[in-house]
Design an enzyme around this catalytic site. Sequence first.
Site, PDB file in Angstrom:
ATOM      1  N   THR A  13       0.026  -2.569   0.260  1.00 52.42           N
ATOM      2  CA  THR A  13      -0.821  -2.942  -0.868  1.00 52.42           C
ATOM      3  C   THR A  13      -2.204  -3.363  -0.364  1.00 52.42           C
ATOM      4  OG1 THR A  13      -0.138  -5.274  -0.930  1.00 52.42           O
ATOM      5  CG2 THR A  13       1.218  -3.693  -2.131  1.00 52.42           C
ATOM      6  N   ILE A  19      -7.599  -4.732   6.950  1.00 47.16           N
ATOM      7  CA  ILE A  19      -6.315  -4.779   7.645  1.00 47.16           C
ATOM      8  C   ILE A  19      -5.322  -3.797   7.024  1.00 47.16           C
ATOM      9  CG2 ILE A  19      -4.306  -6.238   8.102  1.00 47.16           C
ATOM     10  CD1 ILE A  19      -6.275  -8.615   8.325  1.00 47.16           C
ATOM     11  N   GLY A  20      -5.307  -3.718   5.713  1.00 49.68           N
ATOM     12  CA  GLY A  20      -4.368  -2.825   5.045  1.00 49.68           C
ATOM     13  C   GLY A  20      -4.576  -1.371   5.410  1.00 49.68           C
ATOM     14  N   TYR A 152      -7.299 -20.927  -1.731  1.00 50.40           N
ATOM     15  CA  TYR A 152      -6.865 -19.800  -0.897  1.00 50.40           C
ATOM     16  C   TYR A 152      -5.768 -20.239   0.066  1.00 50.40           C
ATOM     17  CZ  TYR A 152      -7.116 -16.355   2.907  1.00 50.40           C
ATOM     18  OH  TYR A 152      -6.807 -15.430   3.872  1.00 50.40           O
TER      19      TYR A 152
END
Length: 261
Positions: A13, A19-20, A152
């Site tokens: 996702t 990074i994904g 966060y």
Amino acid sequence: MNIDFNGKRVLVTGSTGGIGFAAAKGFLAAGASVVVNGRSEESVAAAVASLREVGPTVEGFAGDLSMAEACERLVARHPNFDVLINNLGIYGPQDFFETPDEVWDQFFQTNVMSGVRLSRAYAPGMADRGWGRIVFVSSESAINIPADMIHYGFTKTSQLAISRGLAKRLADTGVTVNAVLPGPTLSEGVASMLKAGNTSGDSVEKIADDFVAAHRSSSIIRRAATVEEVANMIVYISSKQASATTGAALRVDGGVVDSIV
């Protein structure tokens, strides 16, 4: 070590960049069939086109997975995955006293509930087949809660609780659940954030190094990680070779967290 994902279906996702995207590239290079995800058709199409230079077995799904409806559409289109990488996430500094309820809810729905919904949808099938991997991409901010991003940090800590608990829930099924904790990582989003308002003329790598020195002074590598360095951990912990690791919080933080465990 020969990491081989031939015959495995992988969902990453939030994977049109950063990074994904690097993780999706790593899985493709290791033989997996990969579905990448982003919010817009344009970003997904661009990511798929780029990744097809690595391997042909890549598809895209456009949808905001912070919303239950988009998760339902995804599961209807792709009912089974062997590996689920819950990488979708948003971040950004905001003072605690100026962060309204709707921002807390936006961060919670995006960073936490997207992974909850997809894990709930895909884990039973993994367990039935006797093999599967679920990875939550958390952050060193789960442990070092940033004073300027409490909302966060809260979501990243929540991911650790979910991954540990879900690992226990899936005990003896062949399905492992882990969290990966990147430290400062030079993704496109972080680069844009660091460059905003910076008039030094320095390279983004130098700006990132200065940020690490100023705000993550416990870093041992004294620099930001690359997205590929984080993706390497994600790919490894999703592999057959990592079968004895579950319920773990695996740091790729450059030593920022000052702990020996």
